[in-house]
Design an enzyme around this catalytic site. Structure first.
Site, PDB file in Angstrom:
ATOM      1  N   CYS A 184      -6.328   2.335  -3.364  1.00  0.00           N
ATOM      2  CA  CYS A 184      -6.734   1.552  -4.500  1.00  0.00           C
ATOM      3  C   CYS A 184      -7.312   2.702  -5.344  1.00  0.00           C
ATOM      4  O   CYS A 184      -7.386   3.480  -6.126  1.00  0.00           O
ATOM      5  CB  CYS A 184      -6.792   0.017  -3.152  1.00  0.00           C
ATOM      6  SG  CYS A 184      -6.246  -0.846  -4.856  1.00  0.00           S
ATOM      7  N   HIS A 191      -3.326  -1.909  -0.258  1.00  0.00           N
ATOM      8  CA  HIS A 191      -4.233  -2.690   1.050  1.00  0.00           C
ATOM      9  C   HIS A 191      -3.807  -2.806   2.123  1.00  0.00           C
ATOM     10  O   HIS A 191      -3.567  -4.000   3.209  1.00  0.00           O
ATOM     11  CB  HIS A 191      -4.798  -3.600   0.283  1.00  0.00           C
ATOM     12  CG  HIS A 191      -6.047  -3.375  -0.439  1.00  0.00           C
ATOM     13  ND1 HIS A 191      -7.252  -2.135  -0.542  1.00  0.00           N
ATOM     14  CD2 HIS A 191      -6.349  -3.056  -1.503  1.00  0.00           C
ATOM     15  CE1 HIS A 191      -7.609  -1.972  -1.283  1.00  0.00           C
ATOM     16  NE2 HIS A 191      -7.212  -2.541  -2.776  1.00  0.00           N
ATOM     17  N   GLU A 204      -4.241  -1.980   5.174  1.00  0.00           N
ATOM     18  CA  GLU A 204      -5.063  -1.882   5.934  1.00  0.00           C
ATOM     19  C   GLU A 204      -5.464  -3.572   5.679  1.00  0.00           C
ATOM     20  O   GLU A 204      -6.235  -3.772   6.685  1.00  0.00           O
ATOM     21  CB  GLU A 204      -6.311  -1.878   5.051  1.00  0.00           C
ATOM     22  CG  GLU A 204      -7.479  -1.706   4.673  1.00  0.00           C
ATOM     23  CD  GLU A 204      -7.417  -1.147   3.401  1.00  0.00           C
ATOM     24  OE1 GLU A 204      -7.870  -1.729   1.824  1.00  0.00           O
ATOM     25  OE2 GLU A 204      -6.230  -0.630   2.735  1.00  0.00           O
TER      26      GLU A 204
END
Length: 302
Positions: free
Chosen positions: A142, A235, A237
């Site tokens: 990001c 993202h 994750e």
């Protein structure tokens, strides 16, 4: 992990064409294996949540991974206890003479600031330069991806008319890239940011490869030509509820924020969200660890 097959097996050429990782008996017998040392510069405000997100993905491979958490020395986080930072984190001065097989630089909630206005920008520039000599492959997430594109490749960021928040579909642009080995042609991933990087500048840069992009969210996975710098603008994750928590937080702050797109069923925030990116998140981190770190890092750094 690789599969060990005879050199003359007819299927070998097919698997090699598909970028399946294979080896023969000679290479298998002479392999040296050791744990991978991964450094994580955690710039997220809620550090313990970010720790769990990344460790969950890094821990889902057959490789043994040693983790070192890094904090900034020029900025003291406000949302993490000093005890936690002192107990589990180190600073750049303590590790600058060491070598790491891989590194992750997370996002940070500073994207509306110019890079030079970020309090720890000078420190981060030192770290980014250091990675080129001391890390086999660095994964930037990001705002971390935007910082890397700006510092390493002179590509700036642009403020969006509204926040890019939601779970968007992406297309694989390079089917032969090992980082995307096993990916579906179309896959989903979360985004949460107020700025973007110009896709045209990335596509036109001789030192970069655009590997995956979204028609709505823009450039997503970007690699340097040598694979030492990987930039991910979203993202993968994130946990299932992360976007919902961010949406609730922004509303409590009174921000003019829209419901994350394609996230809640029927775009109804009362309904629990459905995770559509988990399998590709695990696959992405597994590919990065295997092909860009484990297969590339020296057994002994010199």
């Amino acid at each position: 992990m690789p599969i060990n097959i005879p050199k003359l097996l007819p299927a070998r050429s097919i698997l090699e064409e598909e970028n399946i990782f294979i080896m023969d008996n000679d290479r298998a017998e002479h392999q040296d294996i050791r744990p991978l040392n991964i450094l994580i510069l955690n710039l997220m405000p809620e550090k313990e949540k970010a720790e769990a997100q990344f460790l969950r993905l890094l821990g889902n491979t057959p490789l043994q991974v040693n983790i070192t958490f890094l904090k900034t020395a020029t900025y003291v986080p406000k949302h993490t206890s000093r005890l936690h930072l002192e107990q589990f984190y180190t600073t750049f001065e303590d590790i600058r003479d060491k070598k790491f097989d891989g590194m992750i630089i997370t996002g940070a909630p500073v994207e509306l600031l110019k890079f030079e206005q970020v309090q720890y920008w000078e420190e981060l520039k030192q770290i980014l330069d250091w990675t080129k000599r001391n890390v086999t492959s660095t994964l930037h997430i990001c705002w971390g991806a935007q910082a890397a594109l700006y510092h390493h490749f002179n590509i700036g960021k642009e403020e969006l008319p509204k926040k890019c928040s939601g779970v968007y579909s992406h297309q694989v642009l390079d089917r032969h890239e090992k980082l995307l080995q096993g990916f579906d042609d179309i896959f989903f991933a979360p985004h949460s940011r107020y700025t973007d990087v110009p896709e045209s500048e990335i596509s036109g840069h001789p030192g970069l490869k655009l590997l995956a992009a979204s028609g709505e969210a823009g450039a997503f996975i970007i690699s340097s030509a040598d694979g030492k710098q990987i930039m991910v603008t979203g993202h993968l994750e994130y946990e299932t509820d992360t976007l919902a928590e961010e949406y609730a937080r922004d509303r409590e702050k009174g921000l003019d924020i829209h419901v994350p797109q394609y996230y809640f069923p029927g775009d109804n925030p009362v309904k629990p969200p459905v995770n559509r990116w988990r399998s590709h998140a695990h696959l992405f981190f597994s590919n990065w660890l295997n092909y860009y770190v484990y297969q590339q890092t020296p057994y002994e750094w010199r």
